[in-house]
Scaffold this active site. Structure first.
Site, mmCIF file in Angstrom:
data_model
loop_
_atom_site.group_PDB
_atom_site.id
_atom_site.type_symbol
_atom_site.label_atom_id
_atom_site.label_comp_id
_atom_site.label_asym_id
_atom_site.label_seq_id
_atom_site.Cartn_x
_atom_site.Cartn_y
_atom_site.Cartn_z
ATOM 1 C CB CYS A 294 -18.400 29.108 44.826
ATOM 2 S SG CYS A 294 -18.434 28.187 43.272
ATOM 3 C CG HIS A 352 -14.158 27.375 45.277
ATOM 4 N ND1 HIS A 352 -15.422 27.769 45.639
ATOM 5 C CD2 HIS A 352 -13.309 28.040 46.110
ATOM 6 C CE1 HIS A 352 -15.343 28.627 46.641
ATOM 7 N NE2 HIS A 352 -14.072 28.803 46.943
ATOM 8 C CG ASP A 375 -13.324 31.843 48.676
ATOM 9 O OD1 ASP A 375 -14.509 32.135 48.403
ATOM 10 O OD2 ASP A 375 -12.868 30.689 48.561
ATOM 11 C CG ASP A 417 -0.064 15.597 46.780
ATOM 12 O OD1 ASP A 417 -0.217 16.294 45.764
ATOM 13 O OD2 ASP A 417 1.043 15.366 47.308
#
Length: 630
Positions: A294, A352, A375, A417
């Site tokens: 990444c 990331h 990204d 979550d």
């Protein structure tokens, strides 16, 4: 009686053109004043590019000089500049530009004015449109005179690069902060953060956007994708194509991703220190470069700086990878709270790295200009292609997951979550625990003008507990996990207070984890006012980034089922170095999952924690001076 004398001059020959009638306005040469130290390059802030050609930013004037074979007469002569880009230039696509000298093009933003003329030269000031297509233009001149029309032959030495202009108010990438422009456009080096939120590491990265050959390599990337030149004036389109092309999936792009730990066929991702060698190799060979992860993908995406778009790398700690657009991290266990790896497609990365780039968003409602997430790490497809963004950071902050591009995925990366599902005796699954506030911590980038880390979490997320943060919870309702399903989860009367990982001086220490369970206050069960029901922790290690060995084998069963006595105290579990050593990769990072069950109530407790091991120190000892003669 009046007489008019007509003199007929003999024609002459110009190589590559043919016979030229005498009296025609002929352009014998062109000086684009493209020297690196010249006024044009300095005014356009392109003097750092290691190129001898003229490189300008759109929406800003530059000066050129034409050499003529006879004096210019504005009453008799017409001069028109011609710029072409792409294989099939068309006026209607803004890839074939004709700019009459002294006659601005209405609504197009191009113009050329005479600033000086002599017997053999003509000085012009040329202005480009702030919406012009970026790239490398072929540049020529046409003239018209009573003797006929003349077309100056195209010469490769007269090509011009036009880039985005973040200093121009009319440009879609305009950025009104001088110090930000210095940092995010002109700075050739930066910091990329990695590790875990409790153990933040950093590495220096050389973007090298001004190095020789890099601008051509960046334009080659757009060509390899087959991006129409007519779309290259829009930073939204350009950034989206770059996001797709920096990874090799779909289109044989720049970098091949590899998280296996085996890099024998290429370069270990940790060995890269900048983008220059990667881009030059790709441009030279046309084959994807081996290998990237990444932070390497993000480092290469800063080629957008080369194009003139303000860009920075951003690191998100505890970053979620949502595979099914549920906006939650779903973790599945069997009846005994053993992870069901075949169902656990979602994952949480210890860190990331992606990019923010600055632009307006006329395709979105008002208020979503500014930083946009791009990204290039191949995680999930977007419209069938492995790319992600650009997506407004403001939209992510406010939970507007319906806005393009890829808002649900990016929202989940910072706001989801951990939802724990347990298989029941009848084969169904039930939510047994929801771990909130576990995702998206310490979102970091390099500070402007210094080497310090700058926390930008506040631009991605509202502060926890505020009215705005509670409002963002509605975004999670867009996924399959509805509010009603959350309410069905048993009340959490107990919790894991601490999950601590000692950091040994080297990675061979067997002590990895300890946890503490604390009784509720006031007691949830008056009949057991001073007791803590038994807790059965069960750890398993898995890396903080995706890989084929995502579930390392757990420690021996005997160490997995300690019961906590009624009073709160710590319980220590030991995992030996030989058990986890085969599963360590470059960052020496692990994720620990702890789950347990309260015997009396059936309540499930769970928590995940990412950490990385400290690698051994390297000590060099000089035994004496080097007496060799060189």
């Amino acid at each position: 009686m009046r007489f008019r004398l007509h003199v007929k001059w003999p024609p002459f020959w110009i190589w590559g053109v043919g016979v030229i009638p005498q009296g025609m306005l002929v352009v014998s040469g062109m000086d684009l004043m493209g020297q690196r130290s010249g006024a044009n390059r300095r005014a356009h802030r392109t003097d750092e590019f290691e190129y001898d050609e003229l490189i300008v930013r759109r929406g800003q004037p530059f000066d050129i000089r034409l050499q003529l074979r006879q004096p210019y007469d504005p009453e008799l002569h017409r001069v028109c500049l011609e710029l072409l880009i792409g294989p099939t230039p068309q006026v209607s696509k803004a890839t074939h530009i004709l700019v009459p000298v002294g006659a601005p093009l209405p609504g197009l933003g191009w113009s050329a004015e005479v600033t000086d003329s002599t017997d053999d030269s003509l000085s012009l000031r040329v202005s480009t449109a702030p919406t012009a297509v970026i790239g490398k233009y072929r540049f020529s001149v046409k003239t018209r005179s009573p003797a006929g029309e003349y077309q100056m032959p195209f010469d490769p030495r007269n090509e011009i690069y036009i880039l985005f202009n973040p200093w121009c108010r009319e440009d879609a990438v305009y950025l009104p902060h001088d110090d930000w422009l210095e940092e995010y456009v002109l700075n050739e080096s930066g910091r990329i953060y990695y590790g875990t939120e409790s153990q933040i590491g950093e590495r220096t990265w050389n973007y090298g956007q001004f190095d020789k050959g890099i601008l051509d390599a960046c334009l080659y990337i757009l060509d390899r994708r087959g991006m129409p030149h007519s779309g290259r004036g829009d930073p939204i389109n350009v950034s989206r194509v770059v996001s797709a092309m920096v990874n090799s999936l779909d289109d044989n792009g720049v970098l091949v991703g590899n998280w296996t730990g085996d890099y024998s066929r290429g370069t270990n991702p940790s060995a890269w220190v900048g983008s220059v060698d990667i881009l030059r190799q790709y441009h030279r060979t046309g084959y994807p470069v081996l290998y990237g992860q990444c932070w390497v993908f993000a480092g290469v995406v800063t080629i957008l700086r080369c194009f003139g778009i303000a860009t920075r790398t951003v690191t998100n700690y505890n970053s979620a990878h949502d595979t099914d657009v549920s906006l939650t991290m779903d973790i599945y266990f069997d009846e005994n709270m053993k992870p069901l790896e075949r169902l656990n497609a979602d994952s949480v990365w210890n860190f990331h790295v992606w990019n923010d780039c600055w632009m307006t968003r006329p395709d979105l409602p008002s208020g979503y200009d500014g930083w946009q997430v791009v990204d290039a790490t191949p995680q999930e497809t977007s419209s069938g292609i492995f790319c992600c963004g650009p997506c407004s950071v403001e939209a992510i902050k406010n939970g507007l997951v319906y806005l393009k591009y890829d808002a649900p995925f990016i929202f989940a990366e910072v706001n989801s979550d951990n939802v724990y599902w347990q298989r029941q005796a009848d084969g169904t699954y039930k939510i047994v625990y929801v771990e909130e506030k576990a995702i998206g911590h310490l979102i970091s980038t390099k500070a402007v003008g210094s080497h310090e880390r700058h926390d930008v979490t506040d631009i991605y997320k509202h502060p926890e507990g505020t009215r705005q943060a509670r409002g963002v919870d509605s975004a999670r309702g867009a996924g399959p996990l509805t509010h009603a399903a959350r309410l069905a989860c048993p009340p959490q009367s107990h919790h894991l207070k601490h999950l601590r990982v000692p950091h040994p001086p080297h990675p061979v220490s067997p002590d990895l984890v300890s946890c503490t369970a604390t009784p509720p206050s006031p007691p949830s069960h008056p009949e057991l006012p001073d007791t803590q029901p038994p807790l059965y922790p069960q750890p398993f290690c898995d890396p903080g980034c995706p890989s084929p060995w995502a579930a390392a084998p757990p420690p021996p069963p005997g160490s997995l089922t300690p019961s906590l006595p009624p009073a709160a105290q710590s319980v220590r579990m030991v995992v030996s170095y030989p058990e986890y050593q085969p599963h360590l990769v470059d960052q020496a990072a692990l994720m620990l999952s702890i789950s347990g069950k309260v015997a009396q109530t059936g309540q499930v407790l769970a928590k995940q924690h990412s950490f990385r091991l400290r690698t051994p120190d390297l000590t060099l000892t000089v035994r004496g001076p080097d007496t060799r003669v060189l």
